[in-house]
Design a protein around this motif. Structure first.
Motif, PDB file in Angstrom:
ATOM      1  N   SER A 218     -84.139   4.640 -16.086  1.00  0.00           N
ATOM      2  CA  SER A 218     -85.077   3.823 -16.862  1.00  0.00           C
ATOM      3  C   SER A 218     -85.055   2.368 -16.434  1.00  0.00           C
ATOM      4  N   GLY A 219     -84.032   1.958 -15.694  1.00  0.00           N
ATOM      5  CA  GLY A 219     -83.895   0.570 -15.307  1.00  0.00           C
ATOM      6  C   GLY A 219     -83.277  -0.311 -16.380  1.00  0.00           C
ATOM      7  N   ASN A 220     -82.790   0.282 -17.477  1.00  0.00           N
ATOM      8  CA  ASN A 220     -82.216  -0.504 -18.573  1.00  0.00           C
ATOM      9  C   ASN A 220     -80.740  -0.829 -18.362  1.00  0.00           C
ATOM     10  N   THR A 221     -80.065  -0.068 -17.509  1.00  0.00           N
ATOM     11  CA  THR A 221     -78.629  -0.252 -17.303  1.00  0.00           C
ATOM     12  C   THR A 221     -78.345  -0.413 -15.826  1.00  0.00           C
ATOM     13  N   LEU A 222     -77.400  -1.286 -15.510  1.00  0.00           N
ATOM     14  CA  LEU A 222     -76.978  -1.545 -14.141  1.00  0.00           C
ATOM     15  C   LEU A 222     -75.496  -1.214 -14.038  1.00  0.00           C
ATOM     16  N   GLY A 226     -65.896  -2.104  -8.441  1.00  0.00           N
ATOM     17  CA  GLY A 226     -65.047  -3.084  -7.794  1.00  0.00           C
ATOM     18  C   GLY A 226     -63.913  -2.408  -7.047  1.00  0.00           C
ATOM     19  N   HIS A 227     -63.325  -3.148  -6.127  1.00  0.00           N
ATOM     20  CA  HIS A 227     -62.223  -2.607  -5.322  1.00  0.00           C
ATOM     21  C   HIS A 227     -60.900  -2.599  -6.086  1.00  0.00           C
ATOM     22  N   ASN A 228     -60.965  -2.904  -7.374  1.00  0.00           N
ATOM     23  CA  ASN A 228     -59.776  -2.894  -8.229  1.00  0.00           C
ATOM     24  C   ASN A 228     -59.739  -1.675  -9.135  1.00  0.00           C
ATOM     25  N   SER A 229     -60.400  -0.586  -8.725  1.00  0.00           N
ATOM     26  CA  SER A 229     -60.447   0.653  -9.516  1.00  0.00           C
ATOM     27  C   SER A 229     -61.078   0.408 -10.884  1.00  0.00           C
ATOM     28  N   MET A 230     -62.215  -0.262 -10.869  1.00  0.00           N
ATOM     29  CA  MET A 230     -62.988  -0.473 -12.085  1.00  0.00           C
ATOM     30  C   MET A 230     -64.460  -0.220 -11.811  1.00  0.00           C
ATOM     31  N   ILE A 231     -65.159   0.159 -12.867  1.00  0.00           N
ATOM     32  CA  ILE A 231     -66.600   0.327 -12.795  1.00  0.00           C
ATOM     33  C   ILE A 231     -67.212  -0.465 -13.941  1.00  0.00           C
ATOM     34  N   TYR A 232     -68.319  -1.144 -13.645  1.00  0.00           N
ATOM     35  CA  TYR A 232     -68.925  -2.064 -14.601  1.00  0.00           C
ATOM     36  C   TYR A 232     -70.323  -1.584 -14.974  1.00  0.00           C
ATOM     37  N   PHE A 233     -70.631  -1.643 -16.277  1.00  0.00           N
ATOM     38  CA  PHE A 233     -71.936  -1.258 -16.793  1.00  0.00           C
ATOM     39  C   PHE A 233     -72.533  -2.456 -17.529  1.00  0.00           C
ATOM     40  N   VAL A 234     -73.790  -2.769 -17.227  1.00  0.00           N
ATOM     41  CA  VAL A 234     -74.460  -3.916 -17.820  1.00  0.00           C
ATOM     42  C   VAL A 234     -75.779  -3.447 -18.432  1.00  0.00           C
ATOM     43  N   ASP A 235     -75.931  -3.666 -19.734  1.00  0.00           N
ATOM     44  CA  ASP A 235     -77.165  -3.343 -20.449  1.00  0.00           C
ATOM     45  C   ASP A 235     -77.955  -4.620 -20.692  1.00  0.00           C
ATOM     46  N   SER A 242     -75.243  -7.362 -22.112  1.00  0.00           N
ATOM     47  CA  SER A 242     -74.011  -6.811 -22.683  1.00  0.00           C
ATOM     48  C   SER A 242     -73.339  -5.962 -21.616  1.00  0.00           C
ATOM     49  N   ALA A 243     -72.034  -6.151 -21.435  1.00  0.00           N
ATOM     50  CA  ALA A 243     -71.308  -5.515 -20.344  1.00  0.00           C
ATOM     51  C   ALA A 243     -70.151  -4.685 -20.861  1.00  0.00           C
ATOM     52  N   GLN A 244     -69.848  -3.620 -20.115  1.00  0.00           N
ATOM     53  CA  GLN A 244     -68.680  -2.787 -20.368  1.00  0.00           C
ATOM     54  C   GLN A 244     -67.901  -2.631 -19.069  1.00  0.00           C
ATOM     55  N   THR A 245     -66.594  -2.596 -19.179  1.00  0.00           N
ATOM     56  CA  THR A 245     -65.726  -2.405 -18.034  1.00  0.00           C
ATOM     57  C   THR A 245     -64.862  -1.173 -18.269  1.00  0.00           C
ATOM     58  N   ASP A 279     -71.012   8.082 -24.551  1.00  0.00           N
ATOM     59  CA  ASP A 279     -71.127   8.839 -25.792  1.00  0.00           C
ATOM     60  C   ASP A 279     -72.363   8.392 -26.576  1.00  0.00           C
ATOM     61  N   GLU A 280     -72.454   8.858 -27.824  1.00  0.00           N
ATOM     62  CA  GLU A 280     -73.633   8.546 -28.627  1.00  0.00           C
ATOM     63  C   GLU A 280     -73.763   7.061 -28.923  1.00  0.00           C
ATOM     64  N   ARG A 281     -72.642   6.351 -28.920  1.00  0.00           N
ATOM     65  CA  ARG A 281     -72.673   4.907 -29.188  1.00  0.00           C
ATOM     66  C   ARG A 281     -72.951   4.090 -27.930  1.00  0.00           C
ATOM     67  N   GLY A 282     -73.033   4.770 -26.784  1.00  0.00           N
ATOM     68  CA  GLY A 282     -73.283   4.062 -25.544  1.00  0.00           C
ATOM     69  C   GLY A 282     -72.035   3.553 -24.857  1.00  0.00           C
ATOM     70  N   LEU A 283     -70.858   4.016 -25.286  1.00  0.00           N
ATOM     71  CA  LEU A 283     -69.599   3.596 -24.684  1.00  0.00           C
ATOM     72  C   LEU A 283     -69.254   4.512 -23.510  1.00  0.00           C
ATOM     73  N   TRP A 284     -69.001   3.919 -22.357  1.00  0.00           N
ATOM     74  CA  TRP A 284     -68.726   4.677 -21.147  1.00  0.00           C
ATOM     75  C   TRP A 284     -67.236   4.952 -20.997  1.00  0.00           C
ATOM     76  N   GLY A 285     -66.932   6.100 -20.360  1.00  0.00           N
ATOM     77  CA  GLY A 285     -65.549   6.466 -20.099  1.00  0.00           C
ATOM     78  C   GLY A 285     -65.464   7.515 -19.010  1.00  0.00           C
ATOM     79  N   PHE A 286     -64.275   7.640 -18.431  1.00  0.00           N
ATOM     80  CA  PHE A 286     -64.051   8.645 -17.385  1.00  0.00           C
ATOM     81  C   PHE A 286     -63.875  10.016 -18.026  1.00  0.00           C
ATOM     82  N   LEU A 287     -64.593  11.023 -17.487  1.00  0.00           N
ATOM     83  CA  LEU A 287     -64.516  12.380 -18.033  1.00  0.00           C
ATOM     84  C   LEU A 287     -63.575  13.250 -17.228  1.00  0.00           C
TER      85      LEU A 287
END
Length: 381
Positions: A218-222, A226-235, A242-245, A279-287
């Motif tokens: 949809s283009g709503n999330t980016l 990173g090379h530090n074993s992290m993934i970043y989500f930006v709404d 609003s960002a999540q790490t 999840d339903e709240r939009g919180l990202w996590g590793f499955l």
């Protein structure tokens, strides 16, 4: 098992791309050539063409889904657009005006432009000039502090996201007069109102190299890694995002692919695709990991301390083995035996959900994955 087919094409693969009908694949076997294979009636891959124009390693390939054109970039600072005429692929030189290597390339959604990231701290946005019958570029300069590692187009065909080894992710406007059209019904602040090269946002979430940026369908999330074993989500990319790490304990990622609005696949140095869900709240996590992990045989008790330590170090560096000495170590990889550096969607034009995709890596393999029968992912697709 999510992997449906495995193909060994060479000793190492730098990048790959699929034809619109997915009957052919173009790949770089870690040299200056691009090999095109076609799937025969006997279900075997046969090499039909070898594209030879570059002088150094081909670092990026993208195959347009509408116009059936291939664009390639290389460390030789050049780019070519290949058109299929009768039985041959004819190259057209693209004027990039770079003094460093070209590192990545991607067609825009409308395929009237493509973007090239480079080691010259610049991004080239290329378009076709009908009058002169060639491809020219406009450069986004003085915005990056280091090499541009990846580019990703927003579905609106104007916004372009980039990542760099300066640790930042940026979004630019690429509106080109005469190529893009202004939206008559859009109000103030529309993407078409911005000027070429205007920086929409700069994200300083990572303090290390950044790779693999992608937009959601949809283009709503980016999302980027990173090379530090992290993934970043930006709404809500804009003035107040609003960002999540999400941090994980495994090896870093190199690229990501959105499967749906709530599922993203990450690939990299763990040699095994990783599944992240929201999840339903939009919180990202590793499955979980997508492929099965192989168990490594326990090392022998005999031998000198030096040989044991060397063998342990060699295993860690080559396969990413755990350094826990109390339990037998496990190999990180499953089907791939080396770093996965490319992931490509296998979907038809206009699909919002991807169920099939392919990965390639430094082991020379191309693996096709299918998520259709993964029950734990069905609620997210």
């Amino acid at each position: 098992m999510a992997a449906v087919s495995v193909h060994k094409f060479s000793d190492s693969i730098t990048c790959h791309a699929w034809s619109p009908d997915q009957s052919m694949i173009a790949l770089c076997p870690n040299n200056s050539e691009v090999h095109i294979y076609r799937l025969s009636e006997e279900e075997k891959w046969e090499r039909t063409h070898v594209l030879q124009k570059h002088d150094q390693i081909v670092s990026g390939i993208d195959w347009s889904s509408r116009s059936n054109k291939i664009v390639t970039v290389s460390h030789d600072r050049n780019s070519y657009v290949w058109n299929h005429e009768t039985t041959e692929w004819v190259p057209t030189l693209v004027i990039l005006r770079l003094n460093r290597a070209a590192l990545c390339v991607q067609w825009s959604p409308k395929e009237n432009k493509f973007a090239v990231g480079s080691g010259a701290k610049t991004v080239c946005v290329c378009y076709y000039e009908q009058e002169n019958n060639w491809w020219v570029s406009k450069l986004i300069r003085k915005r990056h502090d280091s090499s541009v590692t990846s580019v990703a187009w927003h579905p609106n065909n104007i916004f372009l996201a980039t990542t760099s080894t300066d640790g930042k992710c940026r979004v630019f406007s690429t509106f080109i007069k005469g190529v893009d059209t202004r939206d008559a019904g859009a109000g103030a602040g529309a993407p078409s109102d911005s000027k070429f090269g205007e920086q929409i946002i700069q994200l300083d979430l990572s303090f290390c190299w950044a790779f693999g940026v992608k937009w959601s369908p949809s283009g709503n999330t980016l999302a980027y890694v990173g090379h530090n074993s992290m993934i970043y989500f930006v709404d809500e990319v804009g003035p107040s995002p609003s960002a999540q790490t999400v941090a994980f304990r495994d090896l870093p990622l190199r690229d990501v692919l959105y499967i749906s609005e709530r599922v993203i696949i990450g690939v990299g140095f763990d040699c095994n695709p990783m599944v992240f869900v929201a999840d339903e709240r939009g919180l990202w996590g590793f499955l979980r990991f997508l492929g099965e992990r192989k168990a490594a045989a326990s090392s022998a008790k005999s031998g000198s301390q030096f040989s044991e330590a060397f063998g342990k170090f060699y295993g860690q560096s080559k396969y990413g083995i755990s350094n826990d000495s109390d339990q037998p170590s496990r190999l990180r990889g499953g089907i791939h035996e080396n770093c996965i550096n490319c992931i490509v969607a296998l979907s038809k034009l206009g699909d919002s959900t991807v169920t099939r995709f392919s990965t390639s890596g430094l082991d020379g393999r191309v693996v096709i994955w299918d998520l259709q029968n993964q029950e734990d992912l069905s609620e997210y697709l």
